[in-house]
Enzyme design. Structure first.
Site, PDB file in Angstrom:
ATOM      1  N   HIS A 302     -44.738  -2.435   8.903  1.00  0.00           N
ATOM      2  CA  HIS A 302     -45.366  -2.907  10.138  1.00  0.00           C
ATOM      3  C   HIS A 302     -44.284  -3.117  11.188  1.00  0.00           C
ATOM      4  O   HIS A 302     -43.181  -3.534  10.862  1.00  0.00           O
ATOM      5  CB  HIS A 302     -46.101  -4.232   9.898  1.00  0.00           C
ATOM      6  CG  HIS A 302     -47.105  -4.535  10.948  1.00  0.00           C
ATOM      7  ND1 HIS A 302     -46.775  -5.150  12.130  1.00  0.00           N
ATOM      8  CD2 HIS A 302     -48.428  -4.274  11.011  1.00  0.00           C
ATOM      9  CE1 HIS A 302     -47.857  -5.257  12.872  1.00  0.00           C
ATOM     10  NE2 HIS A 302     -48.873  -4.734  12.227  1.00  0.00           N
ATOM     11  N   ASP A 359     -54.056  -2.707   5.932  1.00  0.00           N
ATOM     12  CA  ASP A 359     -54.811  -1.548   5.460  1.00  0.00           C
ATOM     13  C   ASP A 359     -54.652  -1.286   3.966  1.00  0.00           C
ATOM     14  O   ASP A 359     -55.345  -0.443   3.413  1.00  0.00           O
ATOM     15  CB  ASP A 359     -54.377  -0.286   6.236  1.00  0.00           C
ATOM     16  CG  ASP A 359     -54.765  -0.378   7.694  1.00  0.00           C
ATOM     17  OD1 ASP A 359     -55.889  -0.830   7.961  1.00  0.00           O
ATOM     18  OD2 ASP A 359     -53.948  -0.027   8.559  1.00  0.00           O
TER      19      ASP A 359
END
Ligand code: CMC
Length: 424
Positions: A302, A359
């Site tokens: 991320h 996710d």
């Protein structure tokens, strides 16, 4: 006033410095070019604050995510998604009366114009539902064009939230060739969506409470994430004065990419590939570390979170609970757990601070709920709608808002002339 000093070609420039409410320090370079002739270079905008915002706070080092000051874990434990929409868009958790009014207004707007149903006829059953969602949300501006007062805008906000749920479920029905199932006024947001997905004209669908609860939590966890790619797109498009539906449609397209919201579909495709290949997750870990392989561990890494993603933590424990609650066993969950375990012990991932993101486990839960793979990113989009709306509204309410227009450093050919030989 606190300032930062920049020295360029022997000249000193004092740049104003300000601090956010959580102590983040920013150097204001808005006058830099006018003063010095220079601009900044920041590909991917990793060090650029494009706006001031009161909506969402993320501390990537500490793994903190707060909407309007409330911790995400607090909100996900028992709040309703509609209350979170209200919180993000209008700034406070609604009173019982405000929430009831808001829900009634959403229910009244849940149907789409009957003419819009014809749009679905133009798509093949193979059409990706994200393509349909983005086109249909943009098309809402053809039906509800005029915003003059704040009340008009509030009404369009409600239309966007309510009708997107219907459009999303219709796009699924289209993909399986079944007739559309209309929304029901007696159901909450999550249950109504599941009803439109899974009921048929022959048989009603009794939404299992565990499924409605799980979907409600998933929607809340996705509801906003400050200036990510799709939200920045919504702001970018909206900064030109484009309406809410058009700006949101652009955000949906940005979300679709596999590095952003499209990753939830890619995670499951990756886990399926590993399962079909004998569940050899170590092999895929090695591939992910090999730059030349072109393979990345989807659902990992991320831009902002460098310790853990609080949403992923909540989803990991939710995945266990939901699968148990629904009596579902999924071999992909074991592969995901093993992959996470070995990755978190591996120097490549440790050094680069790569952790599971939102996710990684969400797809396992969607699968257990019977939501088809191609709908996963649509689920993300439904969750992210209130965030996009809140950010678009905040930008429009800001008197200092200017059209977004970054600069570039031109590195191409300098001036040259077309020769007579070129004039063919
Ligand atoms: N697998 C293997 N290596 C990775 C991964 C990954 N998933 N993510 C980053 N890296 C490596 C990357 O190769 C680079 O290595 P090096 O320093 O040797 O060049 C380093 O880690 C830094 O990566 P980056 O691509 O510069 O980081 P970024 O901040 O630009 O990208 C990201 C962030 C999320 C796009 C990226 O981590 C990624 O592609 N992850 C997989 C896709 C994914 O799961 N996306 C969903 C993001 S969360 C939901 C959302 O908000 O959209």
């Amino acid at each position: 006033m606190r300032t930062a000093r920049l020295t360029l070609d022997g000249n000193d420039y004092e740049l104003p410095v300000f601090e956010g409410s959580e102590g983040e320090v920013a150097i204001d370079i808005s006058q830099l070019r006018a003063q010095s002739g220079a601009i900044t270079y920041d590909p991917g905008y990793g060090n650029t604050g494009a706006c001031k915002s009161d909506i969402t706070f993320v501390d990537g080092e500490k793994g903190i995510l707060r909407y309007r000051g409330y911790d995400i874990a607090d909100l996900a434990a028992g709040c309703q998604f509609s209350a979170i929409c209200y919180l993000l868009i209008w700034g406070h958790l609604p009173s019982a009366q405000e929430l009831a009014r808001f829900r009634d207004a959403m229910r009244a707007e849940a149907l789409i114009h009957e003419d819009m149903k014809k749009f679905f006829e133009g798509y093949t059953t193979a059409a990706h539902p994200m393509a349909i969602l983005s086109a249909m949300v943009g098309s809402l501006s053809a039906y509800y064009p005029d915003v003059v007062t704040d009340d008009d805008l509030d009404r369009n906000i409600i239309r966007l939230l309510a009708k997107s749920k219907t459009i999303a479920a219709f796009s699924y029905k289209k993909s399986i060739g079944q007739p559309f199932v209309y929304p029901r006024n007696d159901l909450g947001y999550a249950s109504d969506f599941l009803h439109m997905m899974f009921a048929t004209p022959m048989e009603p669908y009794a939404v299992p409470p565990a499924m409605a609860e799980a979907l409600n939590m998933l929607l809340i966890l996705h509801a906003d994430h400050e200036q990510n790619c799709s939200t920045s797109t919504v702001r970018m498009v909206g900064s030109s004065g484009a309406n809410l539906f058009a700006s949101t449609s652009a955000g949906i397209s940005a979300l679709w990419g596999p590095l952003h919201g499209g990753a939830n579909q890619k995670v499951i495709e990756m886990l399926q590939r590993i399962a079909e290949d004998g569940a050899d997750y170590e092999k895929y870990l090695a591939l992910a570390k090999d730059r030349d392989s072109g393979f990345r561990l989807m659902g990992f890494g991320h831009r902002v979170y460098k310790n853990f993603d609080p949403r992923a933590r909540l989803l990991k424990s939710a995945a266990d609970k939901v699968l148990e609650g629904l009596g579902v066993q999924d071999p992909l969950l074991d592969i995901a757990r093993n992959l996470e375990r070995v990755a978190l012990e591996d120097a490549y991932f440790v050094e680069r601070k790569l952790y599971p993101n939102v996710d990684f486990y969400s797809g396992i839960i969607y699968r257990a709920m019977g939501i088809p793979l191609k709908m996963f990113t649509v689920m993300f989009a439904l969750g992210r709608l209130p965030g996009w709306i809140a950010q678009w509204k905040e930008m429009n309410d800001d008197p200092n808002n200017r059209i977004n227009r970054p600069r570039q450093i031109y590195m191409g050919q300098t001036a040259r002339s077309v020769t007579p030989m070129d004039r063919r």
